[in-house]
Design a protein around this motif. Structure first.
Motif, mmCIF file in Angstrom:
data_model
loop_
_atom_site.group_PDB
_atom_site.id
_atom_site.type_symbol
_atom_site.label_atom_id
_atom_site.label_comp_id
_atom_site.label_asym_id
_atom_site.label_seq_id
_atom_site.Cartn_x
_atom_site.Cartn_y
_atom_site.Cartn_z
ATOM 1 N N GLY A 325 63.044 -1.486 104.824
ATOM 2 C CA GLY A 325 62.680 -0.254 104.117
ATOM 3 C C GLY A 325 61.225 -0.200 103.679
ATOM 4 N N ARG A 331 64.437 4.240 103.959
ATOM 5 C CA ARG A 331 64.364 3.591 102.649
ATOM 6 C C ARG A 331 65.262 4.351 101.672
ATOM 7 N N LEU A 338 62.200 -4.307 94.152
ATOM 8 C CA LEU A 338 62.084 -4.613 95.575
ATOM 9 C C LEU A 338 63.428 -5.041 96.176
ATOM 10 N N LEU A 339 64.142 -5.911 95.468
ATOM 11 C CA LEU A 339 65.422 -6.404 95.964
ATOM 12 C C LEU A 339 66.432 -5.258 96.115
ATOM 13 N N ASP A 340 66.424 -4.375 95.155
ATOM 14 C CA ASP A 340 67.302 -3.206 95.188
ATOM 15 C C ASP A 340 66.936 -2.318 96.393
ATOM 16 N N MET A 341 65.636 -2.198 96.672
ATOM 17 C CA MET A 341 65.190 -1.410 97.829
ATOM 18 C C MET A 341 65.712 -2.021 99.128
ATOM 19 N N LYS A 343 68.307 -4.097 99.569
ATOM 20 C CA LYS A 343 69.762 -4.133 99.677
ATOM 21 C C LYS A 343 70.366 -2.752 99.890
ATOM 22 N N ARG A 344 69.811 -1.768 99.212
ATOM 23 C CA ARG A 344 70.374 -0.425 99.390
ATOM 24 C C ARG A 344 69.886 0.255 100.662
ATOM 25 N N ARG A 346 69.266 -1.213 103.463
ATOM 26 C CA ARG A 346 70.048 -1.808 104.558
ATOM 27 C C ARG A 346 71.512 -1.372 104.486
ATOM 28 N N ALA A 347 72.060 -1.309 103.284
ATOM 29 C CA ALA A 347 73.460 -0.905 103.129
ATOM 30 C C ALA A 347 73.660 0.544 103.581
ATOM 31 N N PHE A 350 72.380 0.811 107.848
ATOM 32 C CA PHE A 350 73.169 0.202 108.939
ATOM 33 C C PHE A 350 74.610 0.700 108.899
#
Lengths: 485, 95
Positions: A325, A331, A338-341, A343-344, A346-347, A350
């Protein structure tokens, strides 16, 4: 015969004799696309304006006498190959709006020959699937029976050839993704030797297995396309720097004395009866052409699917880590950090099959499980490779069915990932061993569904398998039957 | 070997995937089925077998160190979800 039904070499002859121009041929193919695309849905993106501009250029080139075998030929490209300025999605939401800033080497080679790129064909998301049902942009239907899948992952490329929505197409094959859809759609699909065709700009799934190749109406076309695609590329460190032979020249029709290996592990309990009968008949027909049949054994065949789904998913989990993202792609909105960006994005970006494979691959590589799964799979991969080394001491090519069944019904296997994975049972070993293999039509079921014959060659001996496939095709002419739409 | 829900959540975190409600359970069942299928590899003794990471034995590919035209800032940023001052913009990284 309509222009859009022609093969590459037939259209080439007409272009050369000025019986038709590339602009006319390209227009005819687009009319065909307009009239049947609602039923089949082979394409994610059709690039009409660019294609017509390329056709005009091709016509100028032909007029000036600078004509190559692909000049002016309309070709469809799987949406996994980067095309400069034309959206490349891998049939995923995460790349829905991605416009590559450069061409993949395969596309650049096609363009420099003067080919016309019609558009980008549908596929399983990130090439993960055997039915083209995991595409973000809707399913593709089999031109022979619209209630059935076209195979996958290069299902759009296969359907576009079978439905005459292009003259030829390009696909990719990681575990059977060129050959299995070619079998399902009654066309020719060639997975070249690993390293023969550059993978630069071909979006990576499993890097030790991925290979691009031609999907065509006959074997001669496959040879012509491979000639352009094959060759060393400094941009791909896995591309091999050995001379490229003249593939068309080897199509002599003569296979007298050719030794054909028949692996007993590929004629198994539970295989579709009509597939079994058609392949056995094909073996007899090859014998009739002067080939010699040798019984061989590939004893580790039954482990190939398990090895593949550990290695391919492990490599995929690593390759797909790039979709974060940050630099391109989808994104998620309003990430809190950043981690939330990551993980969400990609979730949300995909689809379920891609996530499942990333999860499996991550698990197989994770601390404590690496030796038990990933390393174990790599060791069994060696045993599978050795099976082929031993078998090829006794034969020149190996003949098998391409898939255990003809095209199955849409939705039939989507609920059970493992059943879907088993559709590739006859194609996967070839990728693990890096060998070339082709699928070509060898008959039809009583329900008029195409059946594919697989011919496997020795590494970097794509020539011999093309010669065998061509001789069989010319003697039987089963490739001439068309899907009626 | 059966995965626990906690293991599935751990793997999802390693893979940087947010799991929706109920997704961990669904993945658990599917991954269990696939993992029990691949258990068959344990039937083979591979103690003396070298692993294969790559089908073609190519190692250490070198090329001449020559300068080529880079993509350029504008092209490199053209697909950025968010950008500012010629850079990719992401959520704040440091506290």
């Amino acid at each position: 015969m309509e222009i859009y039904e022609l093969t590459i070499h037939e259209l080439h002859d007409k272009l050369k004799k000025k019986e038709v121009s590339s602009v006319e041929a390209t227009g005819a193919v687009f009319s065909r696309i307009v009239s049947i695309e609602d039923k089949v849905h082979s394409f994610v993106t059709v690039s009409r304006d660019e294609a017509l501009r390329q056709a005009e250029e091709a016509d100028k080139r032909i007029a000036s006498g600078d004509m190559r075998p692909l000049t002016g030929i309309p070709i469809a490209v799987k949406d996994i190959f980067c095309t400069e300025g034309v959206r490349t999605t891998c049939s995923s939401k995460i790349l829905e709006n991605f416009i590559p800033p450069y061409d993949s080497t395969v596309v650049a080679r096609l363009k420099s020959e003067g080919a016309v790129i019609l558009g980008k064909t549908n596929m399983d998301e990130f090439a993960m699937g055997s039915s083209t049902e995991t595409s973000r942009f809707g399913i593709t239907r089999n031109p022979w029976d619209l209630d059935r899948i076209p195979g996958g992952s290069s299902g759009g490329s296969a359907a576009s050839v079978a439905a005459s929505e292009c003259i030829a197409s390009i696909g990719t094959d990681t575990g059977g993704s060129i050959r299995q859809p070619a079998a399902c759609c009654g066309i020719v699909g060639l997975k070249p030797t690993y390293g023969r065709v550059s993978r630069y700009g071909m979006i990576a799934f499993a890097s030790s297995l991925d290979q691009g190749g031609p999907m065509t109406k006959d074997v001669k076309d496959a040879a012509i396309l491979l000639q352009v695609m094959a060759g060393h590329d400094g941009m791909d460190s896995t591309s091999v720097n050995t001379p490229v032979p003249d593939y068309s020249k080897g199509l002599s029709g003569n296979i007298k004395g050719l030794k054909i290996g028949l692996p007993r592990e590929y004629f198994i309990e539970g295989m579709d009866k009509e597939v079994d009968a058609a392949v056995r008949r094909a073996v007899k027909e090859l014998e009739g052409l002067g080939a010699e049949v040798v019984d061989i054994s590939l004893p580790h065949t039954e482990y190939a699917v398990a090895v593949y789904y550990l290695i391919a998913t492990a490599e995929a989990s690593s390759n797909l880590a790039r979709f974060d993202g940050a630099k391109y792609g989808y994104r998620a909105a309003q990430a809190k950090d950043l981690l939330d960006m990551y993980k969400r994005s990609r979730a949300e970006g995909f689809g379920p099959e891609v996530k499942r494979r990333i999860m499996l691959g991550t698990y197989a590589l994770s601390s404590g499980y690496y030796d038990a799964y990933y390393l174990k799979a790599q060791k069994v991969r060696t045993l599978i490779q050795n099976d082929f080394v031993d078998a090829f001491k006794r034969c020149d090519v190996i003949v098998t069915p391409t898939a255990p069944t003809p095209a199955f019904k849409i939705g039939e296997k989507t609920a059970d990932p493992l059943q879907m994975y088993l559709s590739d049972i006859f194609t996967i070993s070839v990728n693990l061993a890096g060998l070339p293999a082709i699928s070509l039509p060898c008959g039809f079921t009583s329900g008029n569904l195409p059946i594919g014959l697989q011919i496997i060659g020795k590494g970097f001996d794509d020539e011999t398998l093309l010669r065998a496939a061509h001789a069989y095709e010319q003697a039987t002419e089963r490739h001439k039957k068309k899907a009626s739409l | 070997m059966a995965l626990t829900k906690k293991e599935v959540e751990h793997v999802a975190n390693l893979a940087r995937l947010d799991l929706a409600e109920g997704e961990a359970e669904a993945f658990k069942g599917q991954l269990d089925a696939i993992l029990s299928y691949v258990e068959k590899l344990k039937q083979l003794n591979t103690d003396s077998v070298e692993p294969t990471s790559h089908a073609v034995p190519i190692n250490n590919v070198f090329r001449e160190d020559i300068i080529i035209q880079p993509l350029g800032q504008e092209k490199a940023l053209a697909n950025a979800p968010d950008r500012a001052d010629g850079c990719f913009r992401v959520p704040k990284v440091v506290e």
